[in-house]
Write an enzyme that holds these catalytic residues in place. Sequence first.
Site, PDB file in Angstrom:
ATOM      1  N   CYS A 165      -1.955 -13.734  -4.809  1.00 49.90           N
ATOM      2  CA  CYS A 165      -2.727 -13.111  -6.117  1.00 49.90           C
ATOM      3  C   CYS A 165      -1.519 -12.714  -6.643  1.00 49.90           C
ATOM      4  CB  CYS A 165      -3.100 -11.834  -5.664  1.00 49.90           C
ATOM      5  SG  CYS A 165      -2.531 -10.874  -5.071  1.00 49.90           S
TER       6      CYS A 165
ATOM      7  N   HIS B 214       0.525  -7.833   3.488  1.00 49.88           N
ATOM      8  CA  HIS B 214       0.170  -8.190   4.700  1.00 49.88           C
ATOM      9  C   HIS B 214       0.227  -9.519   5.449  1.00 49.88           C
ATOM     10  CE1 HIS B 214      -2.030  -3.782   4.728  1.00 49.88           C
ATOM     11  NE2 HIS B 214      -0.892  -3.355   5.352  1.00 49.88           N
TER      12      HIS B 214
ATOM     13  N   HIS C 135      -6.277   1.760   6.175  1.00 42.41           N
ATOM     14  CA  HIS C 135      -5.809   0.740   5.721  1.00 42.41           C
ATOM     15  C   HIS C 135      -4.544   1.645   4.779  1.00 42.41           C
ATOM     16  CE1 HIS C 135      -4.908  -1.673   2.296  1.00 42.41           C
ATOM     17  NE2 HIS C 135      -5.268  -2.708   3.755  1.00 42.41           N
TER      18      HIS C 135
ATOM     19  N   GLU D  81      -3.769   0.682   1.632  1.00 38.77           N
ATOM     20  CA  GLU D  81      -4.009   1.261   0.534  1.00 38.77           C
ATOM     21  C   GLU D  81      -4.928   2.731   0.139  1.00 38.77           C
ATOM     22  OE1 GLU D  81      -5.874  -2.038  -1.299  1.00 38.77           O
ATOM     23  OE2 GLU D  81      -7.369  -0.381  -2.627  1.00 38.77           O
TER      24      GLU D  81
ATOM     25  N   SER E  90      -4.206  -8.308   7.231  1.00 35.36           N
ATOM     26  CA  SER E  90      -5.196  -8.278   5.814  1.00 35.36           C
ATOM     27  C   SER E  90      -6.173  -7.957   5.410  1.00 35.36           C
ATOM     28  CB  SER E  90      -4.704 -10.032   5.513  1.00 35.36           C
ATOM     29  OG  SER E  90      -4.649 -10.196   4.403  1.00 35.36           O
ATOM     30  N   SER E  91      -6.932  -6.892   4.908  1.00 34.45           N
ATOM     31  CA  SER E  91      -8.116  -7.147   4.780  1.00 34.45           C
ATOM     32  C   SER E  91      -9.153  -8.011   3.834  1.00 34.45           C
ATOM     33  CB  SER E  91      -8.140  -5.581   4.027  1.00 34.45           C
ATOM     34  OG  SER E  91      -9.408  -5.276   3.460  1.00 34.45           O
TER      35      SER E  91
ATOM     36  N   SER F 264      -2.448 -12.992   0.789  1.00 29.32           N
ATOM     37  CA  SER F 264      -1.101 -12.792   0.622  1.00 29.32           C
ATOM     38  C   SER F 264       0.167 -13.482   1.334  1.00 29.32           C
ATOM     39  CB  SER F 264      -0.409 -11.023   1.744  1.00 29.32           C
ATOM     40  OG  SER F 264      -1.799 -11.185   2.659  1.00 29.32           O
TER      41      SER F 264
HETATM   42 FE1  SF4 Z   1      -3.924  -6.984  -6.213  1.00 31.83          FE
HETATM   43 FE2  SF4 Z   1      -4.314  -6.845  -3.697  1.00 31.83          FE
HETATM   44 FE3  SF4 Z   1      -5.924  -7.703  -5.374  1.00 31.83          FE
HETATM   45 FE4  SF4 Z   1      -3.870  -8.801  -4.310  1.00 31.83          FE
HETATM   46  S1  SF4 Z   1      -5.126  -8.608  -3.619  1.00 31.83           S
HETATM   47  S2  SF4 Z   1      -4.234  -8.826  -6.943  1.00 31.83           S
HETATM   48  S3  SF4 Z   1      -2.223  -6.824  -4.999  1.00 31.83           S
HETATM   49  S4  SF4 Z   1      -4.911  -5.982  -6.228  1.00 31.83           S
END
Ligand code: SF4
Length: 327
Positions: A17, A46, A130, A132, A228-229, A272
């Site tokens: 992303c 992650h 987590h 975040e 990784s959530s 990620s």
């Molecule tokens: Fe941002 Fe996490 Fe969404 Fe990627 S997954 S756009 S890093 S909030």
Amino acid sequence: MAATVEKLLLAAPRGYCAGVDRAVQTVERALELYGAPVYVRKEIVHNKHVVEQLRERGAIFVDELNDTVPEGATTVFSAHGVSPAVHEDAQRRGLQTIDATCPLVTKVHREAVKFASEGYTIVLIGHAGHEEVEGTMGEAPEHIVLVETEADVDALEVDDPEKIAYISQTTLSVDETLTIINRLRAKFPAITGPRTDDICYATTNRQAAVKQMASHCDLLLVIGSKNSSNSNRLVQVTRELGTDAHLIDDVSEIDEAWLEGRRVVGISSGASAPEELVQRLVDFFRARGTEQVEEFQVVQEDVRFMLPKAIRQAMVAAGQTPAPAGA
Ligand code: SF4
């Protein structure tokens, strides 16, 4: 050996992303501009492959800004965000910090600060532990309570049910979160929330893609790391639709038994996970005789984020032109 899989469906969108691309580029640019070592608090994103590659280039990952980070060192904060206490700690230590927090996580921090300043009790929907969630809770620890499930909502008691707000982690299951929000609304009719969803576009789109694809495949493989959530949620929502799904860091983690009797295998990857890991998985199936490989496009993405200001300024000073990050 298992019979040949006839067809692969590649979920789109999948993988990186804009927030992850920005965070990874931030560490890469910091290494180029300031030289190694560059310290990174927590995993920048992650994904173990990404972390390993950056480590090889001179990034040093630390869990906390303890004494292993020398005074004045260049230190990057990860995409998941940090609490104000961490910023203050870094300032006390004289660190040169670069904040790679995803702008969409920063948006949730701002909501927490706003609701707290207006005297709301804030219900944060998210997963305990987590990074975040820890960062967001740190914005207003006296005001925020964490709920993970509908049962948590049932057990929730607040001082003033007329002054209550909710926010959420960015990488949750869209459907599960909606169920929790509806439970909150039923219990606290006066509850208010953010103007736009906290679950980010990348999480929403990747889930939409695998949900539409689930009925077209016998098995879904999701490339992503165990912590990784958003990757875990892709497996979760697919299984909820009755299609078998597994999370793998890379092709080496495939269990042959999963492929037994499978005709169509779907592939996705968390926000990620680098695309090269998906392509290695495709190569694995091609080498075993799979000939049909199709993209299963559900949504087109075009989100870009500017790199952190400190990096942009350093690039300009070095005669470079910063471009926005985005997958
Ligand atoms: Fe941002 Fe996490 Fe969404 Fe990627 S997954 S756009 S890093 S909030």
